[in-house]
Design an enzyme around this catalytic site. Structure first.
Site, mmCIF file in Angstrom:
data_model
loop_
_atom_site.group_PDB
_atom_site.id
_atom_site.type_symbol
_atom_site.label_atom_id
_atom_site.label_comp_id
_atom_site.label_asym_id
_atom_site.label_seq_id
_atom_site.Cartn_x
_atom_site.Cartn_y
_atom_site.Cartn_z
ATOM 1 N N ASP A 33 0.880 -1.173 0.000
ATOM 2 C CA ASP A 33 0.000 0.000 0.000
ATOM 3 C C ASP A 33 0.916 1.222 0.000
ATOM 4 O OD1 ASP A 33 -1.576 2.224 0.773
ATOM 5 O OD2 ASP A 33 -3.000 0.892 1.780
ATOM 6 N N SER A 35 -2.291 13.040 -14.606
ATOM 7 C CA SER A 35 -3.653 13.074 -15.174
ATOM 8 C C SER A 35 -3.795 14.272 -16.099
ATOM 9 C CB SER A 35 -4.687 13.181 -14.056
ATOM 10 O OG SER A 35 -5.961 13.487 -14.598
ATOM 11 N N TYR A 70 -8.184 15.593 -6.163
ATOM 12 C CA TYR A 70 -7.523 14.792 -7.210
ATOM 13 C C TYR A 70 -6.620 15.660 -8.085
ATOM 14 C CZ TYR A 70 -6.922 11.605 -11.158
ATOM 15 O OH TYR A 70 -6.373 10.808 -12.140
ATOM 16 N N LYS A 88 -2.523 15.516 -8.357
ATOM 17 C CA LYS A 88 -1.875 15.132 -9.615
ATOM 18 C C LYS A 88 -1.035 16.283 -10.187
ATOM 19 C CE LYS A 88 -3.272 10.834 -10.233
ATOM 20 N NZ LYS A 88 -2.351 9.704 -10.458
HETATM 21 P P1 NAP Z 1 -7.354 1.250 -11.644
HETATM 22 O O1 NAP Z 1 -7.760 0.297 -12.722
HETATM 23 O O2 NAP Z 1 -8.268 1.442 -10.483
HETATM 24 O O3 NAP Z 1 -5.903 0.853 -11.129
HETATM 25 C C1 NAP Z 1 -5.309 1.512 -10.049
HETATM 26 C C2 NAP Z 1 -4.681 0.451 -9.160
HETATM 27 O O4 NAP Z 1 -4.017 1.125 -8.080
HETATM 28 C C3 NAP Z 1 -5.739 -0.458 -8.529
HETATM 29 O O5 NAP Z 1 -5.295 -1.799 -8.520
HETATM 30 C C4 NAP Z 1 -5.815 0.109 -7.126
HETATM 31 O O6 NAP Z 1 -6.282 -0.797 -6.154
HETATM 32 C C5 NAP Z 1 -4.379 0.473 -6.876
HETATM 33 N N1 NAP Z 1 -4.232 1.314 -5.717
HETATM 34 C C6 NAP Z 1 -5.086 2.273 -5.280
HETATM 35 N N2 NAP Z 1 -4.643 2.776 -4.124
HETATM 36 C C7 NAP Z 1 -3.489 2.136 -3.832
HETATM 37 C C8 NAP Z 1 -2.556 2.224 -2.766
HETATM 38 N N3 NAP Z 1 -2.765 3.034 -1.723
HETATM 39 N N4 NAP Z 1 -1.460 1.430 -2.786
HETATM 40 C C9 NAP Z 1 -1.267 0.575 -3.809
HETATM 41 N N5 NAP Z 1 -2.127 0.421 -4.835
HETATM 42 C C10 NAP Z 1 -3.227 1.200 -4.847
HETATM 43 O O7 NAP Z 1 -7.150 2.717 -12.248
HETATM 44 P P2 NAP Z 1 -6.439 3.238 -13.592
HETATM 45 O O8 NAP Z 1 -7.488 3.900 -14.386
HETATM 46 O O9 NAP Z 1 -5.579 2.163 -14.169
HETATM 47 O O10 NAP Z 1 -5.522 4.371 -12.972
HETATM 48 C C11 NAP Z 1 -4.109 4.258 -12.901
HETATM 49 C C12 NAP Z 1 -3.529 5.657 -12.713
HETATM 50 O O11 NAP Z 1 -3.851 6.448 -13.855
HETATM 51 C C13 NAP Z 1 -4.093 6.400 -11.503
HETATM 52 O O12 NAP Z 1 -3.055 7.091 -10.870
HETATM 53 C C14 NAP Z 1 -5.096 7.355 -12.129
HETATM 54 O O13 NAP Z 1 -5.272 8.506 -11.333
HETATM 55 C C15 NAP Z 1 -4.414 7.671 -13.441
HETATM 56 N N6 NAP Z 1 -5.327 8.157 -14.478
HETATM 57 C C16 NAP Z 1 -6.246 7.357 -15.045
HETATM 58 C C17 NAP Z 1 -7.062 7.851 -16.047
HETATM 59 C C18 NAP Z 1 -8.092 6.989 -16.730
HETATM 60 O O14 NAP Z 1 -8.797 7.522 -17.620
HETATM 61 N N7 NAP Z 1 -8.241 5.733 -16.401
HETATM 62 C C19 NAP Z 1 -6.941 9.169 -16.469
HETATM 63 C C20 NAP Z 1 -5.990 9.964 -15.861
HETATM 64 C C21 NAP Z 1 -5.173 9.449 -14.870
HETATM 65 P P3 NAP Z 1 -7.845 -0.736 -5.720
HETATM 66 O O15 NAP Z 1 -8.600 -1.231 -6.920
HETATM 67 O O16 NAP Z 1 -7.884 -1.622 -4.547
HETATM 68 O O17 NAP Z 1 -8.136 0.715 -5.411
#
Ligand code: NAP
Length: 247
Positions: A60, A139, A152, A156
């Site tokens: 974590d 982001s 958020y 970021k």
């Molecule tokens: P995701 O599918 O939810 O993957 C994020 C992973 O990080 C999940 O496995 C989550 O676990 C884990 N996580 C959360 N809190 C954590 C912690 N304290 N310690 C360790 N692991 C943790 O989301 P994603 O869309 O791939 O996002 C990945 C990154 O891209 C994030 O930083 C997000 O802000 C950024 N982002 C995404 C988008 C988009 O459109 N998807 C756009 C801009 C930025 P849990 O599922 O248990 O929370």
């Protein structure tokens, strides 16, 4: 590309998972860190079943001691890490006047402090090796702000700033530090937001010039390049991968 040891936080899902898979396909040994240890281990097992080298570690990123213990495990099982991708993140939305101190702290603890602590834990190994690559997943919301996403977007935006500071400070050791601010990427996080009514996928696609949602693999491809030897002259940059939404 020379094989290296890579650590990917948030590697159990979405963008982090795709990045870990891509870095493994590039020939690197990959440590998947996620607070969900089962998903991290499943990601690693798939790679080892395909003949690659990977481990999954329950970490974590809000637990500084846990990060250091995780890096120690990586050193023992794979070797010293020279690539770090910070993808663990938490998105929250809601009226600014209703953001509680606890929620503000939590979002910053995961997105910003978690990123900082992972960098602090890994950079000494990169200095020792005289080579390192850090990619922070921030982001595209940081380009213009998004209403009702105060915690958020501020966390970021700070990651973007941290990226530039680290790039300046550690360039002399052969370490590059860049950020990828993704646009709208189809991941479990985004689908969760859709089911909560926080976003409309159709509207997001309409606002995207290339006319589709991004895929985790789109981010992984950019990350693969930034993590390569060839990208050694690129540092301190925000490399947008957003289908043309923010230019
Ligand atoms: P995701 O599918 O939810 O993957 C994020 C992973 O990080 C999940 O496995 C989550 O676990 C884990 N996580 C959360 N809190 C954590 C912690 N304290 N310690 C360790 N692991 C943790 O989301 P994603 O869309 O791939 O996002 C990945 C990154 O891209 C994030 O930083 C997000 O802000 C950024 N982002 C995404 C988008 C988009 O459109 N998807 C756009 C801009 C930025 P849990 O599922 O248990 O929370």
């Amino acid at each position: 590309m020379s094989p290296r040891v890579a650590v990917v936080t948030g590697g159990g899902s979405g963008i982090g998972l795709a990045i870990g898979r891509r870095l493994a396909a590039d020939g690197n040994a990959v440590a998947f860190f996620d607070r969900d240890g089962a998903s991290a281990k499943a990601a690693a097992e798939q790679i080892t079943a395909d003949g690659g080298s990977a481990i999954g570690v329950q970490v974590d990123v809000t637990d500084r001691a846990g990060i250091h213990a995780g890096i120690d495990e990586v050193k023992t099982r794979l070797g010293a890490p020279q690539i770090l991708v910070n993808s663990a993140g938490k998105t929250v939305a809601g009226p600014t006047l209703e953001v509680t101190p606890d929620l503000w702290e939590l979002v910053h603890a995961i997105n910003l402090t978690g990123t900082f602590d992972c960098c602090q834990a890994v950079i000494p190994h990169m200095i020792e090796a005289g080579w390192g690559r850090i990619v922070n997943i921030s982001s595209s919301s940081t380009h213009g702000g998004v209403a009702q996403m105060a915690a958020y977007v501020s966390s970021k935006s700070a990651v973007n700033g941290l990226t530039k500071v680290l790039a300046l400070e550690f360039a002399k050791y052969g370490i590059t530090v860049n950020a990828i601010p993704p646009g709208f990427i189809d991941t479990p996080m985004m689908r969760d937001h859709e089911s909560q009514g926080l976003i409309s996928v159709e509207q997001q696609i309409e606002r995207t010039p290339v006319g589709r949602a991004g895929t985790p693999e789109d981010i992984a491809a950019a990350c693969s390049f930034l993590a390569s030897d060839e990208a050694g002259y690129i540092t301190g940059q925000l490399v947008g991968v957003n289908g043309g939404r923010n230019t």
